[in-house]
Design an enzyme around this catalytic site. Structure first.
Site, mmCIF file in Angstrom:
data_model
loop_
_atom_site.group_PDB
_atom_site.id
_atom_site.type_symbol
_atom_site.label_atom_id
_atom_site.label_comp_id
_atom_site.label_asym_id
_atom_site.label_seq_id
_atom_site.Cartn_x
_atom_site.Cartn_y
_atom_site.Cartn_z
ATOM 1 N N SER A 95 0.801 -1.226 0.000
ATOM 2 C CA SER A 95 0.000 0.000 0.000
ATOM 3 C C SER A 95 0.830 1.269 0.000
ATOM 4 C CB SER A 95 -0.925 0.008 1.214
ATOM 5 O OG SER A 95 -0.196 0.224 2.406
ATOM 6 N N THR A 215 -1.840 3.008 2.967
ATOM 7 C CA THR A 215 -1.286 4.331 3.286
ATOM 8 C C THR A 215 -0.652 4.245 4.666
ATOM 9 O OG1 THR A 215 -3.015 5.555 2.102
ATOM 10 C CG2 THR A 215 -1.824 6.784 3.763
ATOM 11 N N THR A 233 1.757 7.044 0.349
ATOM 12 C CA THR A 233 0.898 5.939 -0.115
ATOM 13 C C THR A 233 1.145 5.627 -1.587
ATOM 14 O OG1 THR A 233 -1.412 5.216 -0.223
ATOM 15 C CG2 THR A 233 -0.985 7.461 -0.879
ATOM 16 N N ARG A 243 -4.965 9.358 -11.076
ATOM 17 C CA ARG A 243 -5.787 9.637 -9.883
ATOM 18 C C ARG A 243 -4.884 10.142 -8.741
ATOM 19 N NH1 ARG A 243 -5.917 7.301 -4.361
ATOM 20 N NH2 ARG A 243 -8.061 7.408 -3.626
ATOM 21 N N VAL A 244 -5.288 11.238 -8.134
ATOM 22 C CA VAL A 244 -4.600 11.743 -6.946
ATOM 23 C C VAL A 244 -5.531 11.513 -5.758
ATOM 24 C CG1 VAL A 244 -3.674 13.792 -5.793
ATOM 25 C CG2 VAL A 244 -3.333 13.478 -8.252
ATOM 26 N N GLY A 245 -5.007 10.893 -4.726
ATOM 27 C CA GLY A 245 -5.810 10.642 -3.537
ATOM 28 C C GLY A 245 -5.733 11.787 -2.549
ATOM 29 N N ASP A 246 -6.120 11.506 -1.319
ATOM 30 C CA ASP A 246 -6.102 12.543 -0.287
ATOM 31 C C ASP A 246 -4.712 12.755 0.299
ATOM 32 O OD1 ASP A 246 -6.266 9.938 0.773
ATOM 33 O OD2 ASP A 246 -7.009 10.680 2.691
ATOM 34 N N THR A 266 -6.006 7.550 6.726
ATOM 35 C CA THR A 266 -5.882 6.452 5.777
ATOM 36 C C THR A 266 -7.308 6.036 5.384
ATOM 37 O OG1 THR A 266 -5.846 4.812 7.579
ATOM 38 C CG2 THR A 266 -3.723 5.601 6.811
ATOM 39 N N GLY A 267 -7.431 5.245 4.341
ATOM 40 C CA GLY A 267 -8.763 4.811 3.917
ATOM 41 C C GLY A 267 -9.200 5.497 2.636
ATOM 42 N N GLY A 269 -9.746 7.799 0.127
ATOM 43 C CA GLY A 269 -9.280 9.172 -0.017
ATOM 44 C C GLY A 269 -10.311 10.123 -0.581
HETATM 45 N N1 GLY Z 1 -6.031 7.343 1.517
HETATM 46 C C1 GLY Z 1 -5.233 6.923 0.464
HETATM 47 C C2 GLY Z 1 -5.829 7.124 -0.860
HETATM 48 O O1 GLY Z 1 -7.043 7.164 -0.985
HETATM 49 O O2 GLY Z 1 -5.103 7.249 -1.804
#
Ligand code: GLY
Length: 364
Positions: A95, A215, A233, A243-246, A266-267, A269
């Protein structure tokens, strides 16, 4: 006491981790943060609260490493980055960093961000390819540029400029998992056909309950009482390329205010991006919430804002999970997740590492 701690630090392992079922030993001895009326009045920072490090559950070695570095007198930012580097370079953690699961095209794209309490500065990289330690590059963005976020090719070129090699980050384990995903692709991607927002079954959506969201987040208070944070992450497994996460978004994947505290996530995003929950948690702590109460507040905010059918269960609750971790300037720690009951996060103080229960908004 110190000698015992040092022994744990030199060969940290999960077995050496001291397990504690709650905040006993941290919050209990430090008391509850004073309630401050009005968000503009920051709580007075105590002269010394003692060093503390927190991390998501996969950072049980990272918190010990970060604490070791803090004990040597280092800044919290250097400590948390060195801590998460252990997971970034671990081929078995699918991850984060090297060994992370790739995007839909089989390319590992990494996101990371750091925030430094004393200067209030932040740095991040998104969709960076071929660089094993994205958190180090995020720290370089903070320290060696006047920007906050670099993405894609530009982020990679910036890393190369600073001497980092471009490497193949796709391990055999991750490649085989990607091939398996491709071979069973039809109902497991994020492309949505035209649909009504209230529709529950829209055919091609993956099962968000079972999807792989990894993450690592890590925050710390150093010997000088300064706070810093990092989140890193490989993002959502088999994500749509680009794709860009949080994680690399300041205020979402992490937030840090030297006078108040820090939070990270985490989780899923996307849910965090739509609620800027780490910023929300720090602001709730500024107003007097404990770290755990602030994290639960953010979980509730996400639940309240989740309205589209395919992300809700039969009782109208989110069908995905997000975890939050927080510490305040008084050294209290706490965390929460939307769905849980048994979840924990990792922490370390001068006496060693321990696990802390995550509060849960809902239990199954
Ligand atoms: N929290 C990590 C992601 O969604 O990329």
């Amino acid at each position: 006491m110190k000698k015992e701690f040092k022994t744990r630090m030199t060969s940290p392992s999960r077995r050496d981790f001291i397990r504690k079922s709650s905040l006993v030993g941290v919050a209990a001895t430090l008391g509850t943060a004073p309630r401050v009326v009005g968000a503009v009045t920051a709580p007075q920072k105590p002269k010394s609260v003692g060093p503390i490090v927190i991390s998501s559950r996969n950072g049980s070695d990272s918190v010990l490493k970060a604490m070791e570095i803090i004990q040597s007198g280092a800044d919290a930012l250097d400590a948390v980055v060195a801590g998460v580097n252990l997971v970034e370079e671990d081929p078995n953690d699918t991850s984060v960093g090297y060994g992370g699961l790739p995007n839909a095209d089989g390319i590992v794209q990494l996101d990371a961000a750091v925030m430094h309490g004393p200067t209030g500065r932040a740095g991040s990289v998104a969709c960076i390819e071929g660089i094993k330690y994205p958190s180090k590059i995020a720290q370089l963005v903070l320290e060696r540029t006047d920007h906050v976020n670099l993405v894609g090719k530009g982020a990679q070129e910036f890393a190369v400029m600073h001497g980092y090699p471009v490497e193949n980050l796709l391990t055999e384990k991750a490649r085989k998992l990607w091939v398996r995903w491709r071979e069973t692709l039809s109902s497991k991607d994020e492309y949505l056909p035209p649909h009504d927002p209230s529709e529950k079954d829209i055919g091609s959506l993956y099962d968000p309950v079972k999807r792989h969201w990894g993450t690592i987040h890590c925050s710390a208070i150093d010997l000088a009482g300064n706070i810093s944070s990092v989140t890193t992450t490989s993002g959502l497994a088999f994500k749509i390329p680009g794709r860009v996460g949080d994680s690399p978004i300041i205020g979402a994947g992490l937030y840090c205010d030297n006078e108040v505290g820090a939070a990270g996530s985490t989780g899923r995003g996307e849910a965090n991006l739509e609620n800027l929950a780490s910023f929300l948690i720090v602001e709730r702590m500024r107003e007097g919430d404990t770290p755990e109460a602030a994290c639960l507040y953010a979980c509730q905010r996400i639940a309240d804002h989740t309205r589209v059918g395919h992300l809700l269960d039969d009782n109208g609750r989110p069908n995905f999970n997000v975890q939050f971790y927080a510490l305040n300037a008084q050294g209290e720690v706490g965390g929460a997740e939307i769905w849980g009951g048994k979840g924990k996060f990792a922490a370390a103080n001068a006496d060693g590492g321990f696990l802390v229960d995550l509060a849960a908004l809902y239990t199954r």
